[in-house]
Motif scaffolding. Structure first.
Motif, PDB file in Angstrom:
ATOM      1  N   ASP A  91      30.932  44.376  14.194  1.00  0.00           N
ATOM      2  CA  ASP A  91      32.246  44.802  14.684  1.00  0.00           C
ATOM      3  C   ASP A  91      32.324  46.329  14.665  1.00  0.00           C
ATOM      4  O   ASP A  91      31.338  47.018  14.360  1.00  0.00           O
ATOM      5  CB  ASP A  91      33.373  44.172  13.867  1.00  0.00           C
ATOM      6  N   GLY A  92      33.503  46.882  14.963  1.00  0.00           N
ATOM      7  CA  GLY A  92      33.669  48.330  15.048  1.00  0.00           C
ATOM      8  C   GLY A  92      33.514  49.047  13.720  1.00  0.00           C
ATOM      9  O   GLY A  92      33.359  50.275  13.681  1.00  0.00           O
ATOM     10  N   HIS A  93      33.580  48.301  12.605  1.00  0.00           N
ATOM     11  CA  HIS A  93      33.449  48.909  11.276  1.00  0.00           C
ATOM     12  C   HIS A  93      32.059  48.705  10.692  1.00  0.00           C
ATOM     13  O   HIS A  93      31.816  49.039   9.522  1.00  0.00           O
ATOM     14  CB  HIS A  93      34.495  48.319  10.327  1.00  0.00           C
ATOM     15  N   GLY A  94      31.146  48.140  11.482  1.00  0.00           N
ATOM     16  CA  GLY A  94      29.795  47.903  10.993  1.00  0.00           C
ATOM     17  C   GLY A  94      29.611  46.582  10.277  1.00  0.00           C
ATOM     18  O   GLY A  94      28.523  46.302   9.761  1.00  0.00           O
ATOM     19  N   GLY A  95      30.675  45.788  10.202  1.00  0.00           N
ATOM     20  CA  GLY A  95      30.581  44.488   9.552  1.00  0.00           C
ATOM     21  C   GLY A  95      29.763  43.503  10.392  1.00  0.00           C
ATOM     22  O   GLY A  95      29.843  43.522  11.621  1.00  0.00           O
ATOM     23  N   ILE A  96      28.992  42.659   9.740  1.00  0.00           N
ATOM     24  CA  ILE A  96      28.157  41.688  10.451  1.00  0.00           C
ATOM     25  C   ILE A  96      28.996  40.484  10.854  1.00  0.00           C
ATOM     26  O   ILE A  96      29.556  39.782  10.005  1.00  0.00           O
ATOM     27  CB  ILE A  96      26.971  41.222   9.579  1.00  0.00           C
ATOM     28  N   LEU A  97      29.088  40.243  12.161  1.00  0.00           N
ATOM     29  CA  LEU A  97      29.830  39.096  12.674  1.00  0.00           C
ATOM     30  C   LEU A  97      28.946  37.855  12.836  1.00  0.00           C
ATOM     31  O   LEU A  97      29.370  36.737  12.564  1.00  0.00           O
ATOM     32  CB  LEU A  97      30.448  39.432  14.036  1.00  0.00           C
ATOM     33  N   TYR A  98      27.712  38.096  13.291  1.00  0.00           N
ATOM     34  CA  TYR A  98      26.847  36.955  13.597  1.00  0.00           C
ATOM     35  C   TYR A  98      25.382  37.380  13.508  1.00  0.00           C
ATOM     36  O   TYR A  98      25.015  38.490  13.900  1.00  0.00           O
ATOM     37  CB  TYR A  98      27.131  36.443  15.011  1.00  0.00           C
ATOM     38  N   VAL A  99      24.558  36.485  12.962  1.00  0.00           N
ATOM     39  CA  VAL A  99      23.110  36.686  12.920  1.00  0.00           C
ATOM     40  C   VAL A  99      22.456  35.557  13.702  1.00  0.00           C
ATOM     41  O   VAL A  99      22.770  34.380  13.485  1.00  0.00           O
ATOM     42  CB  VAL A  99      22.577  36.689  11.472  1.00  0.00           C
ATOM     43  N   GLY A 100      21.586  35.912  14.638  1.00  0.00           N
ATOM     44  CA  GLY A 100      20.881  34.909  15.427  1.00  0.00           C
ATOM     45  C   GLY A 100      19.424  35.265  15.570  1.00  0.00           C
ATOM     46  O   GLY A 100      18.996  36.366  15.221  1.00  0.00           O
ATOM     47  N   LYS A 101      18.638  34.325  16.065  1.00  0.00           N
ATOM     48  CA  LYS A 101      17.214  34.560  16.265  1.00  0.00           C
ATOM     49  C   LYS A 101      16.816  34.067  17.642  1.00  0.00           C
ATOM     50  O   LYS A 101      17.505  33.274  18.273  1.00  0.00           O
ATOM     51  CB  LYS A 101      16.383  33.851  15.183  1.00  0.00           C
ATOM     52  N   SER A 102      15.687  34.552  18.134  1.00  0.00           N
ATOM     53  CA  SER A 102      15.209  34.107  19.438  1.00  0.00           C
ATOM     54  C   SER A 102      13.721  34.380  19.580  1.00  0.00           C
ATOM     55  O   SER A 102      13.184  35.303  18.959  1.00  0.00           O
ATOM     56  CB  SER A 102      15.963  34.822  20.562  1.00  0.00           C
ATOM     57  N   LYS A 103      13.085  33.599  20.421  1.00  0.00           N
ATOM     58  CA  LYS A 103      11.694  33.855  20.782  1.00  0.00           C
ATOM     59  C   LYS A 103      11.618  35.028  21.751  1.00  0.00           C
ATOM     60  O   LYS A 103      10.613  35.722  21.826  1.00  0.00           O
ATOM     61  CB  LYS A 103      11.116  32.594  21.429  1.00  0.00           C
ATOM     62  N   ASN A 104      12.716  35.244  22.491  1.00  0.00           N
ATOM     63  CA  ASN A 104      12.797  36.346  23.449  1.00  0.00           C
ATOM     64  C   ASN A 104      14.156  37.024  23.279  1.00  0.00           C
ATOM     65  O   ASN A 104      15.169  36.555  23.792  1.00  0.00           O
ATOM     66  CB  ASN A 104      12.640  35.809  24.880  1.00  0.00           C
ATOM     67  N   LEU A 105      14.173  38.114  22.519  1.00  0.00           N
ATOM     68  CA  LEU A 105      15.428  38.785  22.196  1.00  0.00           C
ATOM     69  C   LEU A 105      16.172  39.260  23.440  1.00  0.00           C
ATOM     70  O   LEU A 105      17.398  39.131  23.540  1.00  0.00           O
ATOM     71  CB  LEU A 105      15.163  39.971  21.272  1.00  0.00           C
ATOM     72  N   LYS A 106      15.444  39.825  24.384  1.00  0.00           N
ATOM     73  CA  LYS A 106      16.070  40.367  25.596  1.00  0.00           C
ATOM     74  C   LYS A 106      16.845  39.284  26.338  1.00  0.00           C
ATOM     75  O   LYS A 106      18.025  39.460  26.695  1.00  0.00           O
ATOM     76  CB  LYS A 106      14.993  40.951  26.509  1.00  0.00           C
ATOM     77  N   GLN A 107      16.207  38.148  26.548  1.00  0.00           N
ATOM     78  CA  GLN A 107      16.821  37.058  27.294  1.00  0.00           C
ATOM     79  C   GLN A 107      18.002  36.465  26.539  1.00  0.00           C
ATOM     80  O   GLN A 107      19.063  36.207  27.117  1.00  0.00           O
ATOM     81  CB  GLN A 107      15.760  35.982  27.558  1.00  0.00           C
ATOM     82  N   ARG A 108      17.831  36.258  25.239  1.00  0.00           N
ATOM     83  CA  ARG A 108      18.872  35.597  24.455  1.00  0.00           C
ATOM     84  C   ARG A 108      20.122  36.465  24.290  1.00  0.00           C
ATOM     85  O   ARG A 108      21.241  36.018  24.526  1.00  0.00           O
ATOM     86  CB  ARG A 108      18.304  35.222  23.080  1.00  0.00           C
ATOM     87  N   VAL A 109      19.944  37.701  23.858  1.00  0.00           N
ATOM     88  CA  VAL A 109      21.102  38.558  23.572  1.00  0.00           C
ATOM     89  C   VAL A 109      21.882  38.854  24.845  1.00  0.00           C
ATOM     90  O   VAL A 109      23.124  38.835  24.851  1.00  0.00           O
ATOM     91  CB  VAL A 109      20.659  39.859  22.872  1.00  0.00           C
ATOM     92  N   ARG A 118      26.322  36.436   4.792  1.00  0.00           N
ATOM     93  CA  ARG A 118      27.456  35.526   5.018  1.00  0.00           C
ATOM     94  C   ARG A 118      28.317  35.952   6.214  1.00  0.00           C
ATOM     95  O   ARG A 118      29.512  36.210   6.083  1.00  0.00           O
ATOM     96  CB  ARG A 118      28.347  35.453   3.774  1.00  0.00           C
ATOM     97  N   PRO A 119      27.726  36.054   7.413  1.00  0.00           N
ATOM     98  CA  PRO A 119      28.503  36.515   8.575  1.00  0.00           C
ATOM     99  C   PRO A 119      29.644  35.543   8.924  1.00  0.00           C
ATOM    100  O   PRO A 119      29.544  34.337   8.694  1.00  0.00           O
ATOM    101  CB  PRO A 119      27.462  36.554   9.703  1.00  0.00           C
ATOM    102  N   LEU A 120      30.676  36.098   9.513  1.00  0.00           N
ATOM    103  CA  LEU A 120      31.888  35.340   9.831  1.00  0.00           C
ATOM    104  C   LEU A 120      31.609  34.163  10.753  1.00  0.00           C
ATOM    105  O   LEU A 120      32.171  33.079  10.590  1.00  0.00           O
ATOM    106  CB  LEU A 120      32.912  36.281  10.481  1.00  0.00           C
ATOM    107  N   TYR A 121      30.734  34.344  11.746  1.00  0.00           N
ATOM    108  CA  TYR A 121      30.530  33.314  12.773  1.00  0.00           C
ATOM    109  C   TYR A 121      29.335  32.398  12.498  1.00  0.00           C
ATOM    110  O   TYR A 121      29.061  31.497  13.276  1.00  0.00           O
ATOM    111  CB  TYR A 121      30.376  33.966  14.153  1.00  0.00           C
ATOM    112  N   ASN A 122      28.615  32.624  11.405  1.00  0.00           N
ATOM    113  CA  ASN A 122      27.544  31.697  11.003  1.00  0.00           C
ATOM    114  C   ASN A 122      28.118  30.735   9.971  1.00  0.00           C
ATOM    115  O   ASN A 122      28.016  30.952   8.773  1.00  0.00           O
ATOM    116  CB  ASN A 122      26.352  32.442  10.404  1.00  0.00           C
ATOM    117  N   LYS A 123      28.726  29.683  10.456  1.00  0.00           N
ATOM    118  CA  LYS A 123      29.503  28.831   9.571  1.00  0.00           C
ATOM    119  C   LYS A 123      28.650  27.977   8.652  1.00  0.00           C
ATOM    120  O   LYS A 123      28.842  27.919   7.455  1.00  0.00           O
ATOM    121  CB  LYS A 123      30.391  27.913  10.402  1.00  0.00           C
ATOM    122  N   LYS A 124      27.692  27.245   9.223  1.00  0.00           N
ATOM    123  CA  LYS A 124      27.047  26.175   8.476  1.00  0.00           C
ATOM    124  C   LYS A 124      26.281  26.649   7.254  1.00  0.00           C
ATOM    125  O   LYS A 124      26.464  26.164   6.152  1.00  0.00           O
ATOM    126  CB  LYS A 124      26.102  25.378   9.379  1.00  0.00           C
TER     127      LYS A 124
END
Length: 367
Positions: free
Chosen positions: A19-37, A84-90
């Motif tokens: 977010d705008g304050h540098g807080g982590i909202l979501y962490v994800g992974k991908s085999k191809n970062l360019k395509q996924r993000v 513990r990002p906000l949008y990574n619930k499980k």
């Protein structure tokens, strides 16, 4: 952030949305970062409301490139537990995992119920914890109970046929007498199956499914099929727990390109060590000795193998277990005797043979 999106690498890795304050909202992974993000920022009707809210709040990105998809999976898992990002619930929820618990009522009857994965069960037989959602595990449990006719809907402490007896979903454990005895026998066999002691119940379910289909009783055949699939699903999840509790050290190899592979030493739920390996190099002994040195260092700081898996460990163990099963990597389970004093020669020989086979297989290709 526009420049970041244009300069994303087409390689495996982890992305962190901030977010705008540098807080982590979501962490994800991908085999191809360019395509996924980039896919997040393309206007699409298929995006859920949650994804739309996430994208609207993203002001910055942090990228961590990895050599392999396996490393991306493991890094994502670790970062979610740490941040513990906000949008990574499980993965961050203390109630994310559930157990299947055998509860005994006041009248002595047993039922299968869902319990929390972090909740002590007071000596009752318990299976799990399962990393699937509570809804998914609950649905599997319902299918198993209906298939085996142990879906009793009677009130605890009361005797008399419940509604499910007339629907063919309950053997009549709620009625007492002979029916209660049959109900208990099925429950005993199911517990034995879930504990991995006796798989005959599954064989009987398959036979019943085939007989029902041959008699054109397709409704009953479908019930058996659903029960078998649900049991298979829960047993597969149980295997992850068993795998991790064995606490074995495994040498794993994943190809990077036509010439190189990456070697990993993994144990329980984590990567102990990793290094790149040139398959065309002739000095396999040096690589073997490097790995052996890491193993000796590991033995000095060996973690206790006996403690129960934590929620955080289950996620890592499941990633490793799945990767070993999916066929994209080769692996060698290191025998305990090799890791003990006096087993150094056998350990080195096993590693060198593994590396030689790895080079031959990767160079010749499949078939």
């Amino acid at each position: 952030m526009i420049d970041q999106l244009h300069n994303l690498p087409a390689s495996p890795g982890v992305y962190m949305m901030k977010d705008g304050h540098g807080g982590i909202l979501y962490v994800g992974k991908s085999k191809n970062l360019k395509q996924r993000v980039k896919s997040y920022f393309v206007s699409s009707a298929s995006h859920s409301r949650k994804t739309q809210r996430l994208v609207n709040n993203v002001k910055d990105l942090e990228i961590r490139v990895t050599d392999t998809e396996f490393e991306a999976f493991m890094l994502e898992c670790r970062l979610i537990h740490e941040l513990r990002p906000l949008y990574n619930k499980k993965m961050k929820s203390p109630h994310a995992y559930v157990n299947v618990v055998v509860k005994t009522g006041k009248n002595g009857g047993r039922r299968l119920e869902l319990g929390r994965g972090d909740e002590p069960e007071g000596g009752q037989p318990s299976f799990g914890p399962y990393t699937a959602s509570r809804h998914t595990v609950g649905k599997a449990l319902t299918r198993i109970q209906e298939s085996l006719r142990i879906a009793c809907a009677g009130s605890d402490g009361e005797r008399g046929p419940c509604l499910n007896v007339s629907l063919g979903l309950c053997l009549g454990g709620c009625m007492g007498g002979e029916a209660a005895g049959e109900y208990d026998r099925v429950m005993d066999r199911l517990i034995a199956l879930m504990e991995g002691r006796d798989f005959s119940l599954m064989d009987d379910m398959r036979r019943e499914m085939e007989e029902a289909a041959s008699e054109f009783d397709f409704e009953r055949a479908a019930k058996c099929r659903d029960g078998i699939e649900a049991l298979t699903f829960l047993l597969r999840q149980e295997k992850v727990i068993s795998f991790a509790e064995q606490n074995r050290i495994i040498l794993l190899s994943e190809p990077l390109n036509e010439r190189e592979s990456k070697l990993f030493l993994v144990q329980r739920h984590q990567i102990l060590y990793s290094e790149k390996y040139d398959r065309q190099a002739t000095d396999r002994t040096r690589t073997a000795l490097s790995l052996m040195k890491r193993l000796q260092n590991r033995a000095m700081e060996e973690t206790a193998a006996g403690h129960e898996l934590t929620r955080d460990e289950i996620d890592g163990a499941q990633i490793i277990h799945s990767y070993l099963r999916n066929g994209t990597c080769r692996h060698l389970v290191l025998q305990e005797a090799w890791l003990e004093a006096g087993g150094e020669h056998d350990l080195r020989q096993a590693i060198e043979s593994f590396l030689a086979a790895e080079a031959g297989e990767r160079e010749s290709g499949p078939g």
